[in-house]
Design an enzyme around this catalytic site. Sequence first.
Site, PDB file in Angstrom:
ATOM      1  N   ASP A 158       3.115  -4.544   8.016  1.00  0.00           N
ATOM      2  CA  ASP A 158       1.797  -3.905   7.924  1.00  0.00           C
ATOM      3  C   ASP A 158       0.607  -4.869   7.936  1.00  0.00           C
ATOM      4  O   ASP A 158       0.306  -5.739   7.113  1.00  0.00           O
ATOM      5  CB  ASP A 158       1.994  -2.969   6.614  1.00  0.00           C
ATOM      6  CG  ASP A 158       0.331  -2.326   6.400  1.00  0.00           C
ATOM      7  OD1 ASP A 158      -0.434  -2.874   6.903  1.00  0.00           O
ATOM      8  OD2 ASP A 158       0.438  -1.705   5.075  1.00  0.00           O
ATOM      9  N   LYS A 193     -10.326  -1.463  10.419  1.00  0.00           N
ATOM     10  CA  LYS A 193     -10.400  -2.517   9.457  1.00  0.00           C
ATOM     11  C   LYS A 193     -10.731  -3.861   9.962  1.00  0.00           C
ATOM     12  O   LYS A 193     -11.061  -4.641   9.381  1.00  0.00           O
ATOM     13  CB  LYS A 193      -8.661  -2.917   9.153  1.00  0.00           C
ATOM     14  CG  LYS A 193      -8.059  -1.571   8.338  1.00  0.00           C
ATOM     15  CD  LYS A 193      -8.523  -1.222   6.792  1.00  0.00           C
ATOM     16  CE  LYS A 193      -7.601  -0.379   6.268  1.00  0.00           C
ATOM     17  NZ  LYS A 193      -7.927   0.124   4.852  1.00  0.00           N
ATOM     18  N   CYS A 242      -4.638   2.310  -3.630  1.00  0.00           N
ATOM     19  CA  CYS A 242      -3.507   3.017  -3.131  1.00  0.00           C
ATOM     20  C   CYS A 242      -2.332   1.993  -3.261  1.00  0.00           C
ATOM     21  O   CYS A 242      -1.345   1.779  -2.331  1.00  0.00           O
ATOM     22  CB  CYS A 242      -3.717   3.176  -1.419  1.00  0.00           C
ATOM     23  SG  CYS A 242      -4.771   4.573  -1.095  1.00  0.00           S
ATOM     24  N   GLN A 255      -4.314  -5.355   6.834  1.00  0.00           N
ATOM     25  CA  GLN A 255      -5.205  -6.117   6.176  1.00  0.00           C
ATOM     26  C   GLN A 255      -5.595  -7.430   6.983  1.00  0.00           C
ATOM     27  O   GLN A 255      -6.472  -8.647   6.791  1.00  0.00           O
ATOM     28  CB  GLN A 255      -5.128  -6.406   4.714  1.00  0.00           C
ATOM     29  CG  GLN A 255      -5.444  -5.267   3.854  1.00  0.00           C
ATOM     30  CD  GLN A 255      -6.862  -4.735   3.957  1.00  0.00           C
ATOM     31  OE1 GLN A 255      -7.661  -5.420   4.017  1.00  0.00           O
ATOM     32  NE2 GLN A 255      -7.140  -3.558   3.688  1.00  0.00           N
ATOM     33  N   HIS A 290       0.979  -1.073   0.035  1.00  0.00           N
ATOM     34  CA  HIS A 290       0.072  -0.021   0.126  1.00  0.00           C
ATOM     35  C   HIS A 290       0.851   1.155   0.092  1.00  0.00           C
ATOM     36  O   HIS A 290       1.994   1.095   0.710  1.00  0.00           O
ATOM     37  CB  HIS A 290      -0.895  -0.086   1.273  1.00  0.00           C
ATOM     38  CG  HIS A 290      -1.847   1.027   1.550  1.00  0.00           C
ATOM     39  ND1 HIS A 290      -1.575   2.226   1.712  1.00  0.00           N
ATOM     40  CD2 HIS A 290      -3.215   0.686   1.371  1.00  0.00           C
ATOM     41  CE1 HIS A 290      -2.679   3.086   1.829  1.00  0.00           C
ATOM     42  NE2 HIS A 290      -3.649   2.117   1.566  1.00  0.00           N
TER      43      HIS A 290
HETATM   44  N1  PMP Z   1      -1.661  -0.884   4.534  1.00  0.00           N
HETATM   45  C1  PMP Z   1      -2.855  -1.656   4.190  1.00  0.00           C
HETATM   46  C2  PMP Z   1      -2.157  -3.036   3.360  1.00  0.00           C
HETATM   47  C3  PMP Z   1      -4.118  -1.048   3.999  1.00  0.00           C
HETATM   48  O1  PMP Z   1      -5.022  -1.684   3.446  1.00  0.00           O
HETATM   49  C4  PMP Z   1      -4.183   0.174   4.343  1.00  0.00           C
HETATM   50  C5  PMP Z   1      -5.463   0.723   4.438  1.00  0.00           C
HETATM   51  N2  PMP Z   1      -6.343   0.894   3.332  1.00  0.00           N
HETATM   52  C6  PMP Z   1      -3.373   0.761   5.127  1.00  0.00           C
HETATM   53  C7  PMP Z   1      -2.053   0.319   5.005  1.00  0.00           C
HETATM   54  C8  PMP Z   1      -3.523   2.250   5.589  1.00  0.00           C
HETATM   55  O2  PMP Z   1      -4.359   2.317   6.672  1.00  0.00           O
HETATM   56  P1  PMP Z   1      -4.856   3.413   7.440  1.00  0.00           P
HETATM   57  O3  PMP Z   1      -5.457   4.302   6.117  1.00  0.00           O
HETATM   58  O4  PMP Z   1      -6.136   3.016   8.208  1.00  0.00           O
HETATM   59  O5  PMP Z   1      -3.793   4.227   8.009  1.00  0.00           O
END
Ligand code: PMP
Length: 407
Positions: free
Chosen positions: A201, A227, A365, A204, A124
């Site tokens: 990270d 999430k 993203c 997910q 991401h």
């Molecule tokens: N990493 C991953 C794999 C994600 O799916 C997301 C959220 N789409 C993020 C990081 C960022 O998370 P947040 O927007 O809650 O900070």
Amino acid sequence: IKVLDIQAIREEFPILHQQVNGKPLAYFDNAATTQKPQQVIDALDGYYKGYNANIHRGIHTLAEKATKAFEETRVALKHFLNAKEAEEIIFTKGTTEAINLVASTYGRQNFGPGDEIIISGLEHHSNIVPWQMVAEEKGAEIKVIPVKENGELDYEHYLTLLSNKTKLVAVNHASNSLGTINPIKEMISAAHKAGAKVLIDGAQASAHLEIDVQALDCDFYAVSAHKFYGPTGTGALYGKRELLEAMPPYQGGGEMIKDVSFEKATYNDIPYKFEAGTPNIADVAAFKEAIDFVDRLGKANIAAYENHLLEYATKALSHIEHIKLVGTAQKKVSVLSFTINGIHHFDIGQMLDARGVAVRTGHHCTQPLMERYGIEGTVRASFAVYNTEQEIDRLVEGLERIVNFMK
Ligand code: PMP
């Protein structure tokens, strides 16, 4: 594995019981954010109605109540991630801030010219850009683990990237765009052999996979409450005590200090050293209810049901004409990404929305990952514990109509 009563679970989510564009809502955008059960909503309401007060320094009753609720969530997260100590849990705005915290403290302190940071092609943007920023500042270099056609990481290639120049490996536990579950235990162990630290990270993974930071032996692990059925605006960074203690503070301000004079400040102990300012008390308090919700259902039971939905949907979708599933890894969380030849993903998303079916479209993203497949984006349906086969049938029916209409 216990069979969950999905209808009863759905009753706990007020938002699901509404019509969108004249049709019952079928919410398949869970990888972006999950919906919230009543107990989380009640906790937010309960905080503001019952015990809103600033935490840690207050001696009055409400301040003590608020502090207790805030710190109870820390303990709940310690158990949720199986951290050794509650002090290893730092509250942040979410995964993004957790990664930025590590990049701008650990990264700034430890990266230098010629050092290497390994990330993966599945990341991401929030696990790419913070590393680019610190790498640029420090003259370090970013190496990327390639993604195979099926959406799995090229593990052999990863091993060739590791060297004594590697300072950090930052990868996701599961991919938000394709659902791929990465073999992080093996990746962490290989990184440690090369002398590198590892940040996972877990944005997910948290809703679907058992997480045991001690068994994984990861150095950092990042999650976002929203999430996994919790409120937005809060999340956490897990870090090993010895690393957190050696790291400089992230932001300066109240709460993170021991003593301040105009000449100098001494910093507080962990976790407070990294929690400057009044935190998001209400959402952190409600975060505990999300953890309790997941614990009550049992993550293994949730995962078993979601895997069933994923299999059901994968089978049904693969019969649709001109469809191409993107990411067909052996091990996946409940994320289905696809394109339909000749139809733009935005159009598909809009036409599904007209039928009350909420999916996400675009690059999710993960622009470099989309580039890897030579596409601009996908349609993504991601499942949570409250989704049903009937809802998936409506997704499939909608897609069939769209394909026929476009012919
Ligand atoms: N990493 C991953 C794999 C994600 O799916 C997301 C959220 N789409 C993020 C990081 C960022 O998370 P947040 O927007 O809650 O900070």
